[in-house]
Scaffold this active site. Structure first.
Site, PDB file in Angstrom:
ATOM      1  N   HIS A   1       0.830  -1.207   0.000  1.00 26.47           N
ATOM      2  CA  HIS A   1       0.000   0.000   0.000  1.00 26.47           C
ATOM      3  C   HIS A   1       0.863   1.255   0.000  1.00 26.47           C
ATOM      4  O   HIS A   1       2.057   1.199   0.267  1.00 26.47           O
ATOM      5  CB  HIS A   1      -0.906   0.017   1.234  1.00 26.47           C
ATOM      6  CG  HIS A   1      -2.061  -0.935   1.150  1.00 26.47           C
ATOM      7  ND1 HIS A   1      -1.945  -2.270   1.448  1.00 26.47           N
ATOM      8  CD2 HIS A   1      -3.361  -0.741   0.784  1.00 26.47           C
ATOM      9  CE1 HIS A   1      -3.123  -2.863   1.279  1.00 26.47           C
ATOM     10  NE2 HIS A   1      -3.996  -1.970   0.877  1.00 26.47           N
TER      11      HIS A   1
ATOM     12  N   LYS B   1      -0.819   4.820   4.894  1.00 25.42           N
ATOM     13  CA  LYS B   1      -1.739   3.889   5.545  1.00 25.42           C
ATOM     14  C   LYS B   1      -1.317   3.701   7.008  1.00 25.42           C
ATOM     15  O   LYS B   1      -0.139   3.523   7.307  1.00 25.42           O
ATOM     16  CB  LYS B   1      -1.708   2.552   4.814  1.00 25.42           C
ATOM     17  CG  LYS B   1      -2.745   1.554   5.292  1.00 25.42           C
ATOM     18  CD  LYS B   1      -2.745   0.322   4.379  1.00 25.42           C
ATOM     19  CE  LYS B   1      -3.700  -0.738   4.892  1.00 25.42           C
ATOM     20  NZ  LYS B   1      -5.090  -0.272   4.968  1.00 25.42           N
TER      21      LYS B   1
END
Lengths: 247, 247, 247, 247
Positions: free
Chosen positions: D132, D136
């Site tokens: 990701h 995050k």
């Protein structure tokens, strides 16, 4: 460093403005687009100009910049040998001014091509797979063709023969396109942006170099690298790779 | 080029014999293993010796080679600074003789490390994933650690700060091991051999360099590259990368 | 479970013998090859036979097995509709005996095809890339063709139209081979064994299913799965997928 | 089908509006956001409502919809067992009305989890890698945890023991996080969006299932699938996977 942007209201130009404003060490002092007075570049004290405009106007823009001692980083297309020669002429009269004309500002694409060419002489096999969104008109992509040419040249220089391929029965197109003896495959898939993979292989091992462009903003770091380095490279430079210290 | 192999009956040595016999421009003239007379190297006219034996005997082997003017390509482990200094001493008395001591003969692994280090300064983020068969005892692999160290050094030299990471809630181990500030993840999967992926990323794009070793024979091309180049590199060389012309 | 192997001295057969010996719950009781007496299967009490022999002898082998109430798992090629009908006839007279004829024992390849077909109706785009060693004679691979056919059928059933593709300028072969409207690309790379990737894509996302066969021994788990399940599937079964409980 | 959107001015809601307008067979008849009169849903004749609002208001929204016989597709978070029980109670009094509550509208993520669980029992090894953007906050991702739980359950049901792992020397975190006995690795790389790879392996082969979410718009096809199917599924459904015909 004070930066002006030509073509500031275009899609790419607007993104460049945003990147210049956000980056450390650069200040956006002028946004110019069609209909605006280019003189604002001088009044605002711009030291470097970024030009993402149109082939019809870019030469006029560059003459103005060179005459006023402003460095230029150019992403506008349409430069042939004649235009480059004209540019070199102007720059001969303006020692100290640098102009970078670059067809590709993606640092990742440049590194991928460079690494693929550097590795090519060590591997018996090599092929290229490029993957793009399905609205793309040409296949294979320009970057894939260019990579194939660089890889083919590196193989020739190293005295390597043709890549091994025992295919004797084949459906039309199954083995891809032949670019200078290198097989290139193009996929068109909804959801993708611009991606390329170079697969090199020898006995018992493979080396894969993959570049994924997931967003159109991926040219920004390359433009900023150009903006920061152009003053240190007087005269004309074609290709961002000449600014990247890779050795 | 006449080649002798020390440790010829071992798993790796046998594979080296096969590769030397099959390759163009090399001839296998002597296979030597424990209990055999090393003098056969001289009688057979070996110009280069490949040594995949044991730390207990490799220094005796090398003294013999250097004294008899035979170049050596060494994959045997156990070389510390003291042993390397001893080797350098012997070679000082034998100008023209070359010895290559290499911990890793995989050209792909060497290229991967080299490219990862060269690209590191252009990307905000970088992490390393290594994948091996589940019988491996250590995690992460030596190659992954070494890659992380090289990448970390390149980032420091370029003045890059720590990689961005906003993780505030995390399961133990989810973000991998920290090697010199670089995150390294090790997978152990039945069916795999030895694989590594370096993922670099900046705004809108990523660059991935992956090396797959699918067969233990993948060291052969590196050994042959060493055999061919060792005579042109007198003295001691540590690491096959110094023989590879990458620029 | 007592297992006999026909074609035990062949490359594949030898590997099957090794797998049967090592696996839990199976015992190797007979190795038979050309010239050996097939009667040993009965004497040794074999309950299941694995046949990797030759199209010329496999039917005789199977008649013997069926007549003696021995189940059979068959990897030998050359089965057409006529042969399958003959087999069904024999099995009609031997209730309780199971025969599995499978063109592909790779569980991974079977799963890949199954998943690709299951996902196909949810994605606008799909293409197939297969990668093999450069000594392969045909392109694309049989597995890639079969996958394309299954995917095309699933799209038709779901009422999907052709995959989007705006390509208007293209080098010959750049867009791969067309199998039932699905684009298939074949790479031939030294160092690889047998690999395939199915790439599906819709707005903003892609799903990739990849199978890597790194070693010829990858058929063993599938053969063992067949050996364990054949007794529970009396009659003729064509294709290992029918034994795999996937839902 | 006439569709109303609740939370229409939010980032996700606006994207849903766009998707509903563009899709074949759906018509956007009402956009409602905080401060607007929800009664417009009835006046506009909305048959289905999509709700991407806030846990504080979603229950009031749903009571209104169920009372007025409007089906609902809900992406708003914060549903615990108590809320689901309340919803079921309301729906018991409104036969024919369907409500779909889905934590994840990405069809690709759902298929990845489904395929990983279906394949799990056929492979000795399995690990999960999620990648990701570095902003995050949690690691590993919720999808990776959920996948690990599903895979672990499938292995238990098939009677598989722990995954093989001979690691005896290891840096902290090198082998990832342990979720229900399954190793999960989280990478955080600038330029990435949301990606996950499940790697399964057995003797000589691996199967890899990868989902790449390259754009936040990737939930749209799942929302549209929900809108189209909700009327045919009266009562409460939790999870879009129950609408997808995968067998």
């Amino acid at each position: 460093m004070k930066v002006g942007v030509l073509g500031a209201r275009g899609k790419v130009g607007a993104e460049v403005c945003r990147a210049v404003e956000e980056a450390a060490g650069t200040e956006l002092v002028a946004r110019v687009d069609a209909g605006d007075d280019i003189g604002v570049l001088v009044e605002s004290g711009a030291e470097v100009v970024v030009d993402f405009t149109h082939p019809d106007v870019v030469m006029d823009n560059l003459r103005f910049c060179v005459e006023h001692g402003i460095h230029a980083v150019v992403g506008t297309t349409g430069f042939d040998e004649e235009r480059l020669a004209t540019l070199r002429g102007w720059l001969a009269d303006a020692p100290g001014v640098g102009v970078l004309v670059a067809p590709n500002f993606s640092i990742g694409a440049i590194l991928m091509m460079r690494f693929a060419a550097a590795a090519a002489s060590f591997y018996e096999s090599v092929e290229i797979v490029e993957l793009h969104h399905p609205d793309k008109a040409d296949a294979p992509s320009g970057t894939a063709r260019r990579t194939a040419e660089l890889v083919a040249a590196a193989r020739r220089e190293a005295g390597l023969g043709p890549v091994p391929d025992a295919t004797s029965t084949s459906l039309d197109g199954a083995r891809g396109a032949d670019v200078d003896g290198i097989r290139v495959h193009g996929l068109r898939i909804r959801g993708l942006v611009a991606h390329q993979e170079v697969v090199l292989g020898g006995v018992g091992e493979t080396l894969t170099i993959r570049h994924d462009s997931l967003d159109r903003s991926s040219f920004s770091p390359g433009v900023l690298a150009g903006v920061r380095a152009v003053a240190a490279h007087p005269g004309l430079t074609v290709g961002l790779e000449h600014y990247l210290d890779l050795d």
